[in-house]
Write a protein that holds these residues in place. Structure first.
Motif, PDB file in Angstrom:
ATOM      1  N   SER A   1       3.004  58.036  27.392  1.00 31.38           N
ATOM      2  CA  SER A   1       1.898  58.968  27.534  1.00 31.38           C
ATOM      3  C   SER A   1       1.844  59.486  28.961  1.00 31.38           C
ATOM      4  O   SER A   1       2.386  58.872  29.879  1.00 31.38           O
ATOM      5  CB  SER A   1       0.564  58.307  27.160  1.00 31.38           C
ATOM      6  OG  SER A   1       0.283  57.238  28.049  1.00 31.38           O
TER       7      SER A   1
ATOM      8  N   ALA B   1      -0.178  66.277  21.573  1.00 28.77           N
ATOM      9  CA  ALA B   1      -0.850  66.685  22.804  1.00 28.77           C
ATOM     10  C   ALA B   1      -2.320  66.972  22.553  1.00 28.77           C
ATOM     11  O   ALA B   1      -2.712  67.374  21.461  1.00 28.77           O
ATOM     12  CB  ALA B   1      -0.170  67.913  23.392  1.00 28.77           C
TER      13      ALA B   1
ATOM     14  N   GLU C   1      -4.311  68.029  30.305  1.00 29.07           N
ATOM     15  CA  GLU C   1      -3.463  67.857  29.119  1.00 29.07           C
ATOM     16  C   GLU C   1      -3.035  66.405  29.031  1.00 29.07           C
ATOM     17  O   GLU C   1      -2.617  65.808  30.029  1.00 29.07           O
ATOM     18  CB  GLU C   1      -2.239  68.762  29.219  1.00 29.07           C
ATOM     19  CG  GLU C   1      -1.229  68.574  28.105  1.00 29.07           C
ATOM     20  CD  GLU C   1       0.036  69.384  28.342  1.00 29.07           C
ATOM     21  OE1 GLU C   1       1.122  68.901  27.953  1.00 29.07           O
ATOM     22  OE2 GLU C   1      -0.047  70.485  28.912  1.00 29.07           O
TER      23      GLU C   1
ATOM     24  N   TYR D   1       8.589  71.035  23.713  1.00 26.23           N
ATOM     25  CA  TYR D   1       8.902  71.419  25.089  1.00 26.23           C
ATOM     26  C   TYR D   1      10.391  71.704  25.204  1.00 26.23           C
ATOM     27  O   TYR D   1      11.218  70.856  24.887  1.00 26.23           O
ATOM     28  CB  TYR D   1       8.483  70.279  26.015  1.00 26.23           C
ATOM     29  CG  TYR D   1       8.976  70.354  27.433  1.00 26.23           C
ATOM     30  CD1 TYR D   1       8.818  71.506  28.186  1.00 26.23           C
ATOM     31  CD2 TYR D   1       9.577  69.256  28.026  1.00 26.23           C
ATOM     32  CE1 TYR D   1       9.251  71.563  29.501  1.00 26.23           C
ATOM     33  CE2 TYR D   1      10.003  69.291  29.338  1.00 26.23           C
ATOM     34  CZ  TYR D   1       9.846  70.446  30.071  1.00 26.23           C
ATOM     35  OH  TYR D   1      10.276  70.493  31.371  1.00 26.23           O
TER      36      TYR D   1
ATOM     37  N   SER E   1       3.865  60.238  23.004  1.00 25.71           N
ATOM     38  CA  SER E   1       5.020  60.110  22.121  1.00 25.71           C
ATOM     39  C   SER E   1       5.372  58.638  22.027  1.00 25.71           C
ATOM     40  O   SER E   1       5.861  58.047  22.998  1.00 25.71           O
ATOM     41  CB  SER E   1       6.212  60.911  22.661  1.00 25.71           C
ATOM     42  OG  SER E   1       7.340  60.743  21.827  1.00 25.71           O
TER      43      SER E   1
ATOM     44  N   ARG F   1       7.058  66.259  33.295  1.00 25.56           N
ATOM     45  CA  ARG F   1       6.828  66.896  32.002  1.00 25.56           C
ATOM     46  C   ARG F   1       7.732  66.322  30.933  1.00 25.56           C
ATOM     47  O   ARG F   1       7.327  66.150  29.791  1.00 25.56           O
ATOM     48  CB  ARG F   1       7.057  68.406  32.152  1.00 25.56           C
ATOM     49  CG  ARG F   1       7.205  69.136  30.852  1.00 25.56           C
ATOM     50  CD  ARG F   1       5.960  69.111  30.010  1.00 25.56           C
ATOM     51  NE  ARG F   1       4.908  69.928  30.561  1.00 25.56           N
ATOM     52  CZ  ARG F   1       3.734  70.102  29.994  1.00 25.56           C
ATOM     53  NH1 ARG F   1       3.437  69.471  28.884  1.00 25.56           N
ATOM     54  NH2 ARG F   1       2.830  70.869  30.532  1.00 25.56           N
TER      55      ARG F   1
ATOM     56  N   ASP G   1      -0.428  63.979  26.830  1.00 27.22           N
ATOM     57  CA  ASP G   1       0.702  63.964  25.903  1.00 27.22           C
ATOM     58  C   ASP G   1       1.004  62.533  25.487  1.00 27.22           C
ATOM     59  O   ASP G   1       0.939  61.610  26.301  1.00 27.22           O
ATOM     60  CB  ASP G   1       1.961  64.546  26.565  1.00 27.22           C
ATOM     61  CG  ASP G   1       1.735  65.957  27.104  1.00 27.22           C
ATOM     62  OD1 ASP G   1       0.945  66.690  26.487  1.00 27.22           O
ATOM     63  OD2 ASP G   1       2.352  66.310  28.124  1.00 27.22           O
TER      64      ASP G   1
END
Length: 204
Positions: free
Chosen positions: A107, A81, A99, A66, A103, A189, A101
């Motif tokens: 999340s 993702a 979606e 991103y 990391s 985001r 995501d």
């Protein structure tokens, strides 16, 4: 004309392996049947657009990068993702999606709507909370994406923002079987590991 031929050739190949049965639209709480359906006044053949929509439908997973601006500084964040694209019905070229995501311990879940532009074959994705819209194009000379029955990779370019989302996905189901959930549903985001502080694709 060259752009149109590329789209037609790509999805003619995909057509042989991607004419799947309709997934159940169901009554999930994020599913909105009142969203605009882009099935009218098509400039590209209905069959080509339907093959594209049927190929897109299902669950995808992989990596995302991103690119965004924070406090005037251009940054990138990388994360894992999962994306699900669901059609309104078997012939629709629009629908809903979610979606997820992840990391590390972070999340988030982001719900969105999508449609295929009947004139260009480009896919537009609009996220519910941020209202940010992105376009996935198959005919651009500098930002080009690819989709077939097993892989989906390329770039989501911001339409009403200066962001980019590079993605490299593999399919893990065709029909809607379940919606992955994570421990935290953040509505922003920016997440993941910051990997660069420079302009990569640049401002438009």
């Amino acid at each position: 004309m060259k752009k149109l031929m590329k789209i037609i050739m790509l999805f003619a190949i995909a057509a042989t392996t991607t004419l799947f049965a309709s997934c159940d639209s169901g009554n999930d709480n994020w599913y909105n049947d009142n969203n605009n359906n882009q099935n009218t006044n098509n400039n590209i053949s209905d069959n080509t657009l339907n093959v594209l929509a049927n190929t897109l439908r299902g669950h995808w997973e992989g990596k995302m990068i991103y690119e965004y601006t924070e406090n005037g500084i251009r940054k990138q964040a990388a994360f894992d993702a999962q994306m699900e694209f669901d059609q309104y019905d078997a012939t629709s070229i629009s629908g809903r999606g979610v979606e997820n995501d992840v990391s590390g311990t972070q999340s988030q879940e982001l719900k969105f709507s999508w449609y295929i532009d009947s004139k260009t074959g480009d896919i537009y994705v609009t996220y519910d909370t941020s209202k940010n819209q992105y376009v996935i194009t198959f005919g651009s000379t500098n930002i080009q994406s690819y989709l077939d029955s097993k892989s989906f990779h390329g770039t989501m370019k911001g339409v009403n923002n200066d962001e980019y989302l590079d993605f490299d996905f593999s399919r893990y189901t065709y029909a809607k079987g379940y919606t992955p959930t994570f421990t935290r549903a953040a509505m922003t985001r920016a997440m993941g590991v910051v990997i660069e502080n420079k302009i990569v694709k640049g401002r438009r």
